[in-house]
Write a protein that holds these residues in place. Sequence first.
Motif, PDB file in Angstrom:
ATOM      1  N   ALA A   1       0.817  -1.214   0.000  1.00 37.30           N
ATOM      2  CA  ALA A   1       0.000   0.000   0.000  1.00 37.30           C
ATOM      3  C   ALA A   1       0.852   1.266   0.000  1.00 37.30           C
ATOM      4  CB  ALA A   1      -0.910  -0.001   1.222  1.00 37.30           C
ATOM      5  N   ASP A   2       2.117   1.132   0.339  1.00 37.88           N
ATOM      6  CA  ASP A   2       3.011   2.271   0.473  1.00 37.88           C
ATOM      7  C   ASP A   2       3.508   2.812  -0.865  1.00 37.88           C
ATOM      8  OD1 ASP A   2       4.428   4.102   2.108  1.00 37.88           O
ATOM      9  OD2 ASP A   2       6.247   2.934   1.848  1.00 37.88           O
ATOM     10  N   LYS A   3       3.283   2.086  -1.944  1.00 39.43           N
ATOM     11  CA  LYS A   3       3.780   2.505  -3.251  1.00 39.43           C
ATOM     12  C   LYS A   3       3.201   3.857  -3.624  1.00 39.43           C
ATOM     13  CE  LYS A   3       4.521  -2.136  -4.910  1.00 39.43           C
ATOM     14  NZ  LYS A   3       4.013  -3.197  -5.742  1.00 39.43           N
ATOM     15  N   ALA A   4       4.028   4.679  -4.213  1.00 39.08           N
ATOM     16  CA  ALA A   4       3.630   5.986  -4.743  1.00 39.08           C
ATOM     17  C   ALA A   4       3.226   6.988  -3.665  1.00 39.08           C
ATOM     18  CB  ALA A   4       2.511   5.836  -5.763  1.00 39.08           C
ATOM     19  N   ARG A   5       3.605   6.755  -2.433  1.00 36.50           N
ATOM     20  CA  ARG A   5       3.294   7.697  -1.366  1.00 36.50           C
ATOM     21  C   ARG A   5       4.538   8.436  -0.941  1.00 36.50           C
ATOM     22  NH1 ARG A   5       0.906   3.954   2.739  1.00 36.50           N
ATOM     23  NH2 ARG A   5       0.111   2.524   1.276  1.00 36.50           N
ATOM     24  N   GLU A   6       4.289   9.562  -0.311  1.00 41.68           N
ATOM     25  CA  GLU A   6       5.354  10.399   0.205  1.00 41.68           C
ATOM     26  C   GLU A   6       6.462  10.528  -0.832  1.00 41.68           C
ATOM     27  OE1 GLU A   6       4.644   8.750   4.642  1.00 41.68           O
ATOM     28  OE2 GLU A   6       6.116  10.324   4.448  1.00 41.68           O
TER      29      GLU A   6
ATOM     30  N   PRO B   1      13.146   3.261   0.759  1.00 39.15           N
ATOM     31  CA  PRO B   1      13.452   2.873   2.144  1.00 39.15           C
ATOM     32  C   PRO B   1      12.951   3.890   3.183  1.00 39.15           C
ATOM     33  CG  PRO B   1      15.347   2.496   0.736  1.00 39.15           C
ATOM     34  CD  PRO B   1      14.338   3.240  -0.084  1.00 39.15           C
ATOM     35  N   GLN B   2      12.963   5.173   2.834  1.00 39.53           N
ATOM     36  CA  GLN B   2      12.461   6.192   3.768  1.00 39.53           C
ATOM     37  C   GLN B   2      10.954   6.057   3.947  1.00 39.53           C
ATOM     38  OE1 GLN B   2      14.079   9.545   1.599  1.00 39.53           O
ATOM     39  NE2 GLN B   2      15.524   9.979   3.235  1.00 39.53           N
TER      40      GLN B   2
ATOM     41  N   ALA C   1      10.331   3.127   6.102  1.00 36.76           N
ATOM     42  CA  ALA C   1      10.674   3.450   7.492  1.00 36.76           C
ATOM     43  C   ALA C   1       9.548   4.230   8.163  1.00 36.76           C
ATOM     44  CB  ALA C   1      11.987   4.231   7.538  1.00 36.76           C
ATOM     45  N   ARG C   2       8.873   5.096   7.409  1.00 30.41           N
ATOM     46  CA  ARG C   2       7.733   5.831   7.958  1.00 30.41           C
ATOM     47  C   ARG C   2       6.568   4.889   8.235  1.00 30.41           C
ATOM     48  NH1 ARG C   2       7.167  11.692   6.578  1.00 30.41           N
ATOM     49  NH2 ARG C   2       9.129  12.510   7.382  1.00 30.41           N
ATOM     50  N   THR C   3       6.337   3.944   7.334  1.00 33.46           N
ATOM     51  CA  THR C   3       5.265   2.977   7.526  1.00 33.46           C
ATOM     52  C   THR C   3       5.517   2.158   8.785  1.00 33.46           C
ATOM     53  OG1 THR C   3       4.797   2.849   5.165  1.00 33.46           O
ATOM     54  CG2 THR C   3       4.091   0.976   6.499  1.00 33.46           C
ATOM     55  N   VAL C   4       6.743   1.696   8.950  1.00 33.68           N
ATOM     56  CA  VAL C   4       7.098   0.924  10.151  1.00 33.68           C
ATOM     57  C   VAL C   4       6.944   1.806  11.393  1.00 33.68           C
ATOM     58  CG1 VAL C   4       8.957  -0.317  11.338  1.00 33.68           C
ATOM     59  CG2 VAL C   4       8.600  -0.652   8.891  1.00 33.68           C
ATOM     60  N   ALA C   5       7.319   3.074  11.303  1.00 34.84           N
ATOM     61  CA  ALA C   5       7.173   3.997  12.435  1.00 34.84           C
ATOM     62  C   ALA C   5       5.703   4.149  12.824  1.00 34.84           C
ATOM     63  CB  ALA C   5       7.782   5.356  12.090  1.00 34.84           C
ATOM     64  N   ARG C   6       4.827   4.248  11.829  1.00 28.48           N
ATOM     65  CA  ARG C   6       3.394   4.402  12.120  1.00 28.48           C
ATOM     66  C   ARG C   6       2.834   3.147  12.788  1.00 28.48           C
ATOM     67  NH1 ARG C   6       3.594   7.210   6.732  1.00 28.48           N
ATOM     68  NH2 ARG C   6       3.166   9.406   7.222  1.00 28.48           N
TER      69      ARG C   6
ATOM     70  N   ALA D   1      13.009   1.324  10.896  1.00 29.06           N
ATOM     71  CA  ALA D   1      11.968   2.283  11.273  1.00 29.06           C
ATOM     72  C   ALA D   1      12.558   3.682  11.328  1.00 29.06           C
ATOM     73  CB  ALA D   1      11.390   1.919  12.640  1.00 29.06           C
ATOM     74  N   ASP D   2      11.734   4.663  11.020  1.00 29.51           N
ATOM     75  CA  ASP D   2      12.092   6.058  11.234  1.00 29.51           C
ATOM     76  C   ASP D   2      11.806   6.327  12.709  1.00 29.51           C
ATOM     77  OD1 ASP D   2      12.198   8.838  11.462  1.00 29.51           O
ATOM     78  OD2 ASP D   2      11.366   9.161   9.453  1.00 29.51           O
TER      79      ASP D   2
END
Length: 173
Positions: free
Chosen positions: A17-22, A28-29, A32-37, A78-79
Amino acid sequence: MTEPNSLKSVLEQLAEADKARESKLTGPQRRARTVARLAAVQALYQMELAGEGVDTVITEFSNHRFDGDIEGEMLAQADEAYFADIVRGVVGKQRDIDAAVKARLASNWRMERLDSTLRALLRAGAWELRERQDVPREIVIDEYVELAKAFFDDAEAKFVNAALDGVARDARG
């Protein structure tokens, strides 16, 4: 609430689901945001159930959960700063965040009636929408909807979508 998937499969779903976001962030960044959330939702849930303080939970995640393995495979980086910002932000502004979410619930609903995981999802998402104007609303909403899908049925994911969309309209116009 349905039986949660394994953490590994949750991360796989979120990565898809993270594709094409941010778009400003590298792959990798973004991951890392997804893992942080995901970790922030887990930390908020843990804090509510165990009554642990914010610094204790952040330290525990930093020392024992990040960079570890899940089911024999390494967890994505993770971020950690973003994770800590979300957790501290939610705790520091929980009254305002809860009011913002409650304004988008049916009139007879209270935050206390929601499942603990659902509360953590909504609080983290609402904090990002209100405080992180640099992150596009669509990204924030989509990330937390995908998290909701990992833990709940479609009905709860739609509920998260509607509630966070309302919070976004209130916070960002």
